[in-house]
Design a protein around this motif. Sequence first.
Motif, PDB file in Angstrom:
ATOM      1  N   SER A 148       0.724  -1.294  -0.108  1.00 48.60           N
ATOM      2  CA  SER A 148      -0.147   0.206   0.078  1.00 48.60           C
ATOM      3  C   SER A 148       0.975   1.221  -0.306  1.00 48.60           C
ATOM      4  CB  SER A 148      -0.746  -0.088   0.965  1.00 48.60           C
ATOM      5  OG  SER A 148      -1.788   1.097   1.112  1.00 48.60           O
ATOM      6  N   THR A 149       0.309   2.202  -0.712  1.00 51.25           N
ATOM      7  CA  THR A 149       0.832   3.748  -0.338  1.00 51.25           C
ATOM      8  C   THR A 149       0.839   4.212   0.190  1.00 51.25           C
ATOM      9  OG1 THR A 149      -0.826   4.638  -1.914  1.00 51.25           O
ATOM     10  CG2 THR A 149       1.271   3.607  -2.622  1.00 51.25           C
ATOM     11  N   TYR A 150      -0.087   3.715   1.158  1.00 56.74           N
ATOM     12  CA  TYR A 150      -0.418   4.433   3.055  1.00 56.74           C
ATOM     13  C   TYR A 150       1.183   4.531   3.462  1.00 56.74           C
ATOM     14  CZ  TYR A 150      -2.493   6.485   6.654  1.00 56.74           C
ATOM     15  OH  TYR A 150      -2.324   7.280   8.288  1.00 56.74           O
ATOM     16  N   HIS A 151       2.004   5.093   2.612  1.00 56.78           N
ATOM     17  CA  HIS A 151       3.789   5.217   3.607  1.00 56.78           C
ATOM     18  C   HIS A 151       4.399   6.154   3.152  1.00 56.78           C
ATOM     19  CE1 HIS A 151       7.472   3.503   4.260  1.00 56.78           C
ATOM     20  NE2 HIS A 151       7.275   1.920   4.799  1.00 56.78           N
ATOM     21  N   ILE A 152       5.281   6.281   4.019  1.00 57.80           N
ATOM     22  CA  ILE A 152       5.919   8.722   4.255  1.00 57.80           C
ATOM     23  C   ILE A 152       7.112   7.966   2.400  1.00 57.80           C
ATOM     24  CG2 ILE A 152       8.237   6.933   5.428  1.00 57.80           C
ATOM     25  CD1 ILE A 152       6.416  10.739   5.090  1.00 57.80           C
ATOM     26  N   VAL A 153       7.346   7.075   2.744  1.00 62.04           N
ATOM     27  CA  VAL A 153       8.539   7.045   1.297  1.00 62.04           C
ATOM     28  C   VAL A 153       7.511   7.298  -0.027  1.00 62.04           C
ATOM     29  CG1 VAL A 153      10.347   5.193   0.200  1.00 62.04           C
ATOM     30  CG2 VAL A 153      10.099   5.613   2.363  1.00 62.04           C
ATOM     31  N   PRO A 154       7.106   6.420  -0.196  1.00 56.05           N
ATOM     32  CA  PRO A 154       5.692   6.501  -2.008  1.00 56.05           C
ATOM     33  C   PRO A 154       5.539   8.334  -1.722  1.00 56.05           C
ATOM     34  CG  PRO A 154       4.882   5.471  -0.671  1.00 56.05           C
ATOM     35  CD  PRO A 154       6.052   5.261   0.059  1.00 56.05           C
ATOM     36  N   ILE A 155       5.618   8.642  -0.577  1.00 54.47           N
ATOM     37  CA  ILE A 155       4.461  10.228  -0.420  1.00 54.47           C
ATOM     38  C   ILE A 155       5.978  10.861  -0.996  1.00 54.47           C
ATOM     39  CG2 ILE A 155       3.981  11.985   1.130  1.00 54.47           C
ATOM     40  CD1 ILE A 155       2.127   9.056   2.900  1.00 54.47           C
ATOM     41  N   ILE A 156       6.874  10.962  -0.098  1.00 52.14           N
ATOM     42  CA  ILE A 156       8.133  11.313  -0.866  1.00 52.14           C
ATOM     43  C   ILE A 156       8.824  11.378  -2.040  1.00 52.14           C
ATOM     44  CG2 ILE A 156      10.225  12.178   0.089  1.00 52.14           C
ATOM     45  CD1 ILE A 156       8.414  13.242   2.699  1.00 52.14           C
ATOM     46  N   LEU A 157       8.490  10.384  -2.231  1.00 56.79           N
ATOM     47  CA  LEU A 157       8.940  10.319  -3.754  1.00 56.79           C
ATOM     48  C   LEU A 157       7.635  11.037  -4.779  1.00 56.79           C
ATOM     49  CD1 LEU A 157       9.756   6.470  -4.191  1.00 56.79           C
ATOM     50  CD2 LEU A 157      11.166   8.041  -4.061  1.00 56.79           C
ATOM     51  N   PHE A 158       6.671  10.670  -4.343  1.00 50.05           N
ATOM     52  CA  PHE A 158       6.014  11.754  -5.005  1.00 50.05           C
ATOM     53  C   PHE A 158       5.807  12.953  -4.678  1.00 50.05           C
ATOM     54  CE2 PHE A 158       2.259  14.142  -5.543  1.00 50.05           C
ATOM     55  CZ  PHE A 158       1.358  13.796  -6.818  1.00 50.05           C
ATOM     56  N   LEU A 159       6.133  13.468  -3.738  1.00 48.38           N
ATOM     57  CA  LEU A 159       6.758  15.134  -3.846  1.00 48.38           C
ATOM     58  C   LEU A 159       7.931  15.035  -4.869  1.00 48.38           C
ATOM     59  CD1 LEU A 159       5.856  15.449  -0.227  1.00 48.38           C
ATOM     60  CD2 LEU A 159       4.745  16.699  -1.726  1.00 48.38           C
ATOM     61  N   LEU A 160       9.081  14.573  -4.750  1.00 47.30           N
ATOM     62  CA  LEU A 160      10.304  15.054  -5.185  1.00 47.30           C
ATOM     63  C   LEU A 160       9.868  14.648  -6.974  1.00 47.30           C
ATOM     64  CD1 LEU A 160      13.584  14.350  -4.816  1.00 47.30           C
ATOM     65  CD2 LEU A 160      13.055  12.005  -5.651  1.00 47.30           C
ATOM     66  N   MET A 161       9.727  13.829  -7.346  1.00 44.32           N
ATOM     67  CA  MET A 161       8.768  13.809  -8.830  1.00 44.32           C
ATOM     68  C   MET A 161       7.909  15.354  -9.437  1.00 44.32           C
ATOM     69  SD  MET A 161      10.907  11.150 -10.036  1.00 44.32           S
ATOM     70  CE  MET A 161      10.058  11.781 -11.913  1.00 44.32           C
ATOM     71  N   PHE A 162       7.508  15.064  -8.107  1.00 48.54           N
ATOM     72  CA  PHE A 162       6.313  16.682  -9.009  1.00 48.54           C
ATOM     73  C   PHE A 162       7.337  18.015  -8.810  1.00 48.54           C
ATOM     74  CE2 PHE A 162       3.404  20.663  -7.519  1.00 48.54           C
ATOM     75  CZ  PHE A 162       2.754  19.945  -8.710  1.00 48.54           C
ATOM     76  N   ILE A 163       8.367  17.903  -7.402  1.00 48.56           N
ATOM     77  CA  ILE A 163       9.004  19.097  -6.935  1.00 48.56           C
ATOM     78  C   ILE A 163       9.946  19.453  -8.079  1.00 48.56           C
ATOM     79  CG2 ILE A 163      10.492  19.814  -6.253  1.00 48.56           C
ATOM     80  CD1 ILE A 163       8.197  19.880  -3.237  1.00 48.56           C
ATOM     81  N   TRP A 164      10.449  17.866  -8.557  1.00 51.74           N
ATOM     82  CA  TRP A 164      11.331  17.997  -9.659  1.00 51.74           C
ATOM     83  C   TRP A 164      11.173  18.522 -10.874  1.00 51.74           C
ATOM     84  CZ3 TRP A 164      11.656  14.914 -13.654  1.00 51.74           C
ATOM     85  CH2 TRP A 164      13.386  15.074 -14.242  1.00 51.74           C
ATOM     86  N   GLN A 165       9.858  17.776 -12.387  1.00 51.38           N
ATOM     87  CA  GLN A 165       9.812  18.358 -12.722  1.00 51.38           C
ATOM     88  C   GLN A 165       9.191  19.687 -13.068  1.00 51.38           C
ATOM     89  OE1 GLN A 165       6.762  15.576 -14.462  1.00 51.38           O
ATOM     90  NE2 GLN A 165       6.903  15.208 -12.349  1.00 51.38           N
ATOM     91  N   VAL A 166       9.108  20.891 -12.182  1.00 51.12           N
ATOM     92  CA  VAL A 166       8.945  21.839 -12.375  1.00 51.12           C
ATOM     93  C   VAL A 166      10.035  23.202 -12.504  1.00 51.12           C
ATOM     94  CG1 VAL A 166       7.955  24.667 -11.235  1.00 51.12           C
ATOM     95  CG2 VAL A 166       6.475  22.324 -10.516  1.00 51.12           C
ATOM     96  N   PRO A 167      11.279  22.692 -11.729  1.00 55.69           N
ATOM     97  CA  PRO A 167      12.575  23.472 -13.031  1.00 55.69           C
ATOM     98  C   PRO A 167      13.049  23.188 -14.143  1.00 55.69           C
ATOM     99  CG  PRO A 167      13.248  22.410 -10.485  1.00 55.69           C
ATOM    100  CD  PRO A 167      11.146  22.356 -11.265  1.00 55.69           C
ATOM    101  N   HIS A 168      12.792  21.798 -14.224  1.00 55.14           N
ATOM    102  CA  HIS A 168      12.725  21.152 -15.448  1.00 55.14           C
ATOM    103  C   HIS A 168      12.106  22.013 -16.698  1.00 55.14           C
ATOM    104  CE1 HIS A 168      14.270  17.621 -17.794  1.00 55.14           C
ATOM    105  NE2 HIS A 168      13.077  17.620 -17.681  1.00 55.14           N
TER     106      HIS A 168
END
Length: 306
Positions: A180-200
Motif C-alpha cells: 500500500s502507498t499509505y507509507h511515508i516513502v512513496p509519498i516523499i517520492l511523489f513530492l520529489l518527482m512533482f517538485i523536480w519536474q517544475v524547474p526542469h
Amino acid sequence: MTKIEPSSTSNNGQSIAIKSSLFADLRELFKAGVLIANVLPVFTGFCLALYFTNQSFEDFWQLFVLTTVSSTFIMAGALIINNWYDVDIDTIMKRTQKRPTVTGRMSLQTVLWMGIAFSIIGLVLLCFTTLEAAIWAFIGWFTYVIPYTMWSKRRYTMNTLIGSVSGAVTPMIGWAVIDSTYHIVPIILFLLMFIWQVPHTFAIAIRKYEEYKAAGVAMLPVVHGYAITIRQTVIYIACLLPLPFLLADLGLVFVSIATLLNVVWLIIGIRGFTMKNTEKWARMIFLYSLNYLVILLFLMVIVTIV
C-alpha cells in the motif's frame, strides 16, 4: 532481351532505410526520452517497496516484468494521444517537426487508435498486479491527457504543475504493486518527482521560448517573463532540500549525497539572478536536472542493495 533484375543490395538498402525510418517515427511518437524517464521511477518505487517490506526481488521478478511492460504501455499511450492532439502546435515548433503526425508518415486516425490501444492494454495488464497500482496509473494517464494536454497546456501557466502530477505518480505505481502507498516513502517520492519536474520544465520553456511563443503555449516565461521564472525555479529547487532527511531510513550515505545534489542545484539556480545569458543558465539547469534525477533514483536502489 535480358530482363534486368533489381539488385539484392539495392533491395536490402531500401528495406533497411524503411525500417530505420519506421523506428525513427516510433521513437518520435513515443517520445522515447520522456518514456524512459517515466519508467525509471516505477522501477525505483518497486525496489524500495521490496526493501521496506523485507522481500526479495528474486521472488517478484515476474511481477516486475509485468509492471514494467504494462506501465510502459500506459505511458506510451498517453504520449501518443498527446502527439495526436498537439499536431497543430507541433507543426509550428521546430523541436517537434519530425514527429510522424507532423510529417504525415502516420495518419492522425492511426495515431489516435494506437494511443487508445496502448492505454487500454497497459491498464488491463496492470490490473493483474494490484488494483491500487492500476488506479495510480490511470490517475497519471488521465491527468496528462485531459487536464494537461486538452485543457491547460495552451491556456494557463499552471499547465506545468498539472503535468507534473502525471509524472509524480510513477513511483507510486511501482510501490503499489508490492504494498500500500499509505507509507511515508512513496509519498516523499511523489513530492520529489512533482517538485523536480517544475524547474526542469521551466528550463525547457526558457530554452524554447520563441517556439512556445509562436505556438501559443502558455508557458511561464512566455506569459510572465524570465525574471519570475528564475525566481520560481529557485523556490522549487529549495523545496527539495528537506526531502532527503525524510528518507533517513535509506541511510546516511543517501541523505548526504542527496543533500549535496540539492545544494549544488540550488547554487546553480541562484546564479540565474546574476547571469546575463538566461538561455545558457537554463541549459545548465536542464542538464543538471537530468543527471540529478538519474543519480538520485539509482542511488535509492543501490543503497537498498549494498
